[in-house]
Design a protein around this motif. Structure first.
Motif, PDB file in Angstrom:
ATOM      1  N   ASP B 120     -57.891  23.900 -17.853  1.00 35.33           N
ATOM      2  CA  ASP B 120     -58.475  24.308 -16.528  1.00 35.33           C
ATOM      3  C   ASP B 120     -59.185  25.578 -16.377  1.00 35.33           C
ATOM      4  O   ASP B 120     -58.620  26.277 -15.310  1.00 35.33           O
ATOM      5  N   PHE B 121     -59.921  25.950 -17.134  1.00 35.62           N
ATOM      6  CA  PHE B 121     -60.683  26.993 -17.267  1.00 35.62           C
ATOM      7  C   PHE B 121     -62.096  26.614 -16.829  1.00 35.62           C
ATOM      8  O   PHE B 121     -62.811  26.265 -17.806  1.00 35.62           O
ATOM      9  N   GLN B 122     -62.319  26.602 -15.551  1.00 32.76           N
ATOM     10  CA  GLN B 122     -63.713  26.337 -15.029  1.00 32.76           C
ATOM     11  C   GLN B 122     -64.212  27.442 -14.056  1.00 32.76           C
ATOM     12  O   GLN B 122     -64.365  27.577 -13.045  1.00 32.76           O
ATOM     13  N   PRO B 123     -64.592  28.597 -14.747  1.00 34.92           N
ATOM     14  CA  PRO B 123     -65.075  29.798 -14.127  1.00 34.92           C
ATOM     15  C   PRO B 123     -66.406  29.614 -13.711  1.00 34.92           C
ATOM     16  O   PRO B 123     -67.093  28.740 -13.785  1.00 34.92           O
ATOM     17  N   ARG B 124     -66.575  30.281 -12.423  1.00 30.49           N
ATOM     18  CA  ARG B 124     -67.763  30.301 -12.004  1.00 30.49           C
ATOM     19  C   ARG B 124     -69.058  31.137 -12.820  1.00 30.49           C
ATOM     20  O   ARG B 124     -68.876  32.221 -12.793  1.00 30.49           O
ATOM     21  N   LEU B 125     -69.934  30.457 -13.174  1.00 31.61           N
ATOM     22  CA  LEU B 125     -70.899  30.997 -14.110  1.00 31.61           C
ATOM     23  C   LEU B 125     -72.307  31.168 -13.103  1.00 31.61           C
ATOM     24  O   LEU B 125     -72.864  30.240 -13.051  1.00 31.61           O
ATOM     25  N   HIS B 126     -72.432  32.250 -12.567  1.00 29.80           N
ATOM     26  CA  HIS B 126     -73.505  32.614 -11.627  1.00 29.80           C
ATOM     27  C   HIS B 126     -74.610  33.510 -12.242  1.00 29.80           C
ATOM     28  O   HIS B 126     -75.449  33.751 -11.737  1.00 29.80           O
ATOM     29  N   ALA B 127     -74.357  33.980 -13.406  1.00 29.51           N
ATOM     30  CA  ALA B 127     -75.400  34.795 -14.063  1.00 29.51           C
ATOM     31  C   ALA B 127     -76.191  33.998 -14.981  1.00 29.51           C
ATOM     32  O   ALA B 127     -76.248  32.609 -14.751  1.00 29.51           O
ATOM     33  N   SER B 128     -76.738  34.480 -15.989  1.00 28.40           N
ATOM     34  CA  SER B 128     -77.703  33.744 -17.013  1.00 28.40           C
ATOM     35  C   SER B 128     -77.161  33.398 -18.390  1.00 28.40           C
ATOM     36  O   SER B 128     -77.813  32.917 -19.126  1.00 28.40           O
ATOM     37  N   PHE B 129     -75.707  33.154 -18.312  1.00 32.35           N
ATOM     38  CA  PHE B 129     -75.126  32.744 -19.457  1.00 32.35           C
ATOM     39  C   PHE B 129     -74.399  31.237 -19.207  1.00 32.35           C
ATOM     40  O   PHE B 129     -73.467  31.252 -18.448  1.00 32.35           O
TER      41      PHE B 129
END
Lengths: 261, 261
Positions: B120-129
């Motif tokens: 359950d690791f679904q982090p918010r990826l809001h940058a360029s990676f």
């Protein structure tokens, strides 16, 4: 024909509609990289396998490189390949200056190789793409990626990205020769300033087999009548095929082995 | 000792003070990858040469991989190496899911490999990676890079980045085992959730030569009395050296072949 240094194959791109078994024989390519030619400042090749990427670079001359030896024997199955032999114009001879360069954007790998020499190209790089090495080429790639990123919210369609690149390329090309190949695995974009040729090839490949001292590509075994392959190079690799020369300033895109625009 | 599957070498990191001639013999490593072991879902290795990086990944089992054959014969000269053999827990068996993963930030390449299984690791990826593949590991790497990028204006000092990573790692580790190796070529960071060992080795290396069925590293010829090498692995590779086991939750950094924190 292109057996003199001036027409040496510096850029090579391939785009196919099916993962195609190709073998880089390197018979001449490897010899030329440092022994019989002046293109001795490194080389590299990248090929997509699905979304994944294999990326090989070497600042050792191709003729003595163990990595070239691998590529020669490796059964590449890819729909998208970019290869480059480097003659250093800017940037020292170092691994980080070898093309092709790779970056990730929107969950895709992007691969870029350049032939040319850009003068006074010091763009403002304010986004997340920075050169690791010291070449004009990697700087140009980083700027292209930045501007692509600014122009689209996510992976654009091939047609949309082609339009964007047609706006961006001239802004770099005014600094000097800017022949480049770019791929995200889905399509191959090719821009010509000075020297670039392409050909589209279809099954059966036997007749049209590429054969050159610089580089041969053997379209091995399992080709089918549906197979399509587009090849883009700095100079034609064969004398018996209808190579089309790019116009200066022309940008073309290849999808599924066929020119799409 | 570590000759059963449970203690199989999955992560290997090396950090040296001089570019060191090492040879991965792959004698056992290659055999284990698919033939005598269950770690058959791909493998990879990355090594820095200056700012440049060589990156080899393969989703073919190591024992039958032509790339493994290359590595076995390749005279690697590097100060920083990260290797990985994959047993798929999340993400299909595909090239894009093979560790180590690479991204560029601030004009440096960053290399990451992970051993463990994050739930359950679904982090918010809001940058360029963004992940290219479908593994929990690449997701974790992208989130780490994003948070590192947010925490610093440019390449931080090794000490500063160590502090940042000590804040970030536990936030991922609460999702499951998170043993990882990270390098930007300047230092090697290693974080342990469950299994990780390290040793620091000095000239002469003869006595302490690593020898294991999984992997042997031959510190070849030209070592000098100043040479220092730190090795970090999932399980000790030798029985005659003082391997230090990481504590759960411990993060260490190695610079110039020596533990720096």
């Amino acid at each position: 024909m292109p057996h003199n240094a001036a027409t040496m194959c510096q850029l090579l791109g391939m785009n196919c509609n099916t993962p195609t078994d190709v073998t880089f024989s390197f018979s001449g390519f490897a010899q030329r990289g440092g022994r019989t030619d002046h293109h001795a400042d490194g080389w590299g090749i990248a090929f997509f396998e699905g979304r994944g990427l294999r990326h090989f670079v070497d600042h050792q001359p191709a003729f003595s490189s163990p990595v070239a030896e691998l590529i020669r024997r490796y059964p590449i199955k890819s729909r998208s390949v970019i290869a480059h032999i480097r003659k250093a114009t800017q940037g020292e001879i170092a691994l980080e200056n070898c093309h092709p360069f790779v970056r990730e954007l929107w969950g895709r790998y992007w691969v870029f190789a350049h032939n040319g020499d850009l003068k006074d190209f010091q763009p403002r790089l304010h986004a997340s793409f920075r050169p690791v090495g010291s070449t004009d080429s990697e700087r140009a790639f980083c700027w292209l990626m930045q501007e692509i990123w600014k122009s689209h919210a996510g992976v654009p369609s091939v047609a949309e990205l082609t339009l964007t690149l047609r706006e961006l390329a001239p802004q770099i090309a005014r600094h000097g020769p800017f022949n480049f190949l770019l791929s995200n695995g889905e399509a191959l974009w090719a821009h010509c300033s000075t020297n670039l040729f392409h050909v589209e090839r279809r099954h059966p490949f036997a007749h049209a087999q590429l054969a050159d001292e610089d580089l041969s590509i053997d379209f091995a075994r399992h080709t089918t009548p549906q197979d399509r392959v587009a090849v883009v190079v700095t100079a034609p690799l064969t004398t018996n095929e209808a190579w089309t020369q790019f116009q200066p300033g022309e940008l073309r895109v290849f999808v599924d082995g066929v020119a799409a625009g």
